[in-house]
Design a protein around this motif. Sequence first.
Motif, mmCIF file in Angstrom:
data_model
loop_
_atom_site.group_PDB
_atom_site.id
_atom_site.type_symbol
_atom_site.label_atom_id
_atom_site.label_comp_id
_atom_site.label_asym_id
_atom_site.label_seq_id
_atom_site.Cartn_x
_atom_site.Cartn_y
_atom_site.Cartn_z
ATOM 1 N N ASP A 235 5.242 -24.766 -16.397
ATOM 2 C CA ASP A 235 6.215 -23.718 -16.117
ATOM 3 C C ASP A 235 6.045 -22.575 -17.109
ATOM 4 N N LYS A 236 5.036 -21.757 -16.886
ATOM 5 C CA LYS A 236 4.778 -20.617 -17.760
ATOM 6 C C LYS A 236 3.877 -19.614 -17.050
ATOM 7 N N GLY A 237 3.865 -18.399 -17.580
ATOM 8 C CA GLY A 237 2.917 -17.415 -17.107
ATOM 9 C C GLY A 237 1.538 -17.719 -17.652
ATOM 10 N N ASP A 238 0.519 -17.334 -16.928
ATOM 11 C CA ASP A 238 -0.839 -17.558 -17.395
ATOM 12 C C ASP A 238 -1.757 -16.480 -16.815
ATOM 13 N N MET A 239 -2.104 -15.499 -17.656
ATOM 14 C CA MET A 239 -3.026 -14.433 -17.260
ATOM 15 C C MET A 239 -4.203 -14.400 -18.221
ATOM 16 N N SER A 240 -4.619 -15.602 -18.638
ATOM 17 C CA SER A 240 -5.694 -15.722 -19.620
ATOM 18 C C SER A 240 -7.083 -15.757 -18.993
ATOM 19 N N ASP A 241 -7.155 -15.974 -17.684
ATOM 20 C CA ASP A 241 -8.463 -15.982 -17.022
ATOM 21 C C ASP A 241 -9.164 -14.642 -17.252
ATOM 22 N N PRO A 242 -10.459 -14.652 -17.593
ATOM 23 C CA PRO A 242 -11.180 -13.391 -17.839
ATOM 24 C C PRO A 242 -11.131 -12.430 -16.648
ATOM 25 N N GLY A 243 -10.917 -12.974 -15.455
ATOM 26 C CA GLY A 243 -10.827 -12.114 -14.286
ATOM 27 C C GLY A 243 -9.690 -11.123 -14.357
ATOM 28 N N TRP A 244 -8.593 -11.480 -15.036
ATOM 29 C CA TRP A 244 -7.466 -10.556 -15.168
ATOM 30 C C TRP A 244 -7.876 -9.304 -15.942
ATOM 31 N N LYS A 245 -8.603 -9.492 -17.030
ATOM 32 C CA LYS A 245 -9.063 -8.324 -17.797
ATOM 33 C C LYS A 245 -10.036 -7.480 -16.970
ATOM 34 N N LYS A 246 -10.869 -8.152 -16.199
ATOM 35 C CA LYS A 246 -11.805 -7.432 -15.338
ATOM 36 C C LYS A 246 -11.044 -6.562 -14.338
#
Length: 452
Positions: A235-246
């Motif tokens: 139950d948390k946010g997760d925008m750590s995938d490198p695709g998000w920065k891309k």
Amino acid sequence: MKMLKASFALALTLTLAAGCTDEAAPSPSGTGAPNSPQAQSSPENELFIYTVWPAYYVKEEIFQKQIGDYIKKKFPNITIKHVHWDNPGRQYKDLIAAGTIPDIIMDDTRMNVQRYLIDNDLQYDISELIKKYNFDTSKLNPAFMAQMKNLTPEGKIYGLPFFNNDFALFYNKDIFDKFGVDYPKDGMTYDEIYEMAKKLTRVEGDITYKGFSQNPGHYLNFNQLSLSPLSKTEDKGDMSDPGWKKLVDNMRRFYEIPANQFDTVETFASKPSIAMAVATVSDHLVKFYEENKNLNFDIASVPSLSDAPNTKYQPNLYSMYITKQSKKKDLAFQVMDALLSEEHQIELAKEGVIGPLQTDAVKAAFGKNLPQVQGKNVASIFASQNAMPPGARNQGLVWYDVPVQGVFQPLIFKESKDSVTALRMVQEAATKSIETVKAAKSTIDQAATSNK
């Protein structure tokens, strides 16, 4: 109710445009009922359909034209009771409190199924009905069906897709002609569009020509890399995938072009100095024409990422759901089946509805009843495939609509944060909000338990 085609199209489009903003979206009615709602009995020949999205079904004449009249034609022995979301009075919580549970609910798949259907224990797996009536789900857009199945880890199917508010690249032909730049073509990448945007962005006298505009929130919410801003296991946010920065870096470079600062796509017609704008088809194809009949524009497919060629946004989908409490599940499914027939999908396509059945006949019919779109490259709407939605999250996790638009506004546009920092800040804020939602739910559950 008979309406002139042009006036109907304008009413439909303007109503949808007014209804499809974050401000107008239904707000959560709490954290769900502690006990399963019970449905009151209704006449055997009555089918109760409750619509939340598309928003334009608030106009009964539009609901009847697109749905009600066809059901009456195919099922002459039944009557339809239609109620549309209203604030207040006809929200989920009001229907549940009164025991008036619909047989079919039409709502936004990404935003509302978890917080309204599942949290209120209205969901029903229609897999057995699909088998019983030999309904071929493979004939529907695969990304749409994936979104239906990704609601649970077990792949239960709670509904069938009905309408996708898809996106297209709108472009002002006069600006391209003025600066001698070739028009966009279907299948172009963001890299190619970026080069165009640089050529088209310039200041001449009092006019600032902007090469490109796009809503960053839509771009990230329905991103072409199939990423979710929520953790699949916690139950948390997760925008750590490198695709998000891309994704963020790809978009921010457009707004770093001198003089191409962000401007809402809504000004594309009223202030015709934007060369290209990505916008929703159903909201804007007719709306832009009606706002400025002298606007010389056309559309192309949404630009794709270089590592995801010919891929447009994830589904922006509104779907049909049979409730667990319905006593007429078989009839409800047969009605849904009929609404997804090629016969009816062709008629909806003529009115500018992008449905899940995309046969050649359906595609060819798109917009035929809308004089405002004649001559436009409507084939571009179907030129690329929808990105697949993110996979299912673990059972029992809280769903939260992460405000991904905050990455750009204000963190990048106003505060000049770097991409990694902006993503991390939105992720952390989402986690805190989820914790708040969980705490509120726990309080309600405890209170309900103590009152038993």
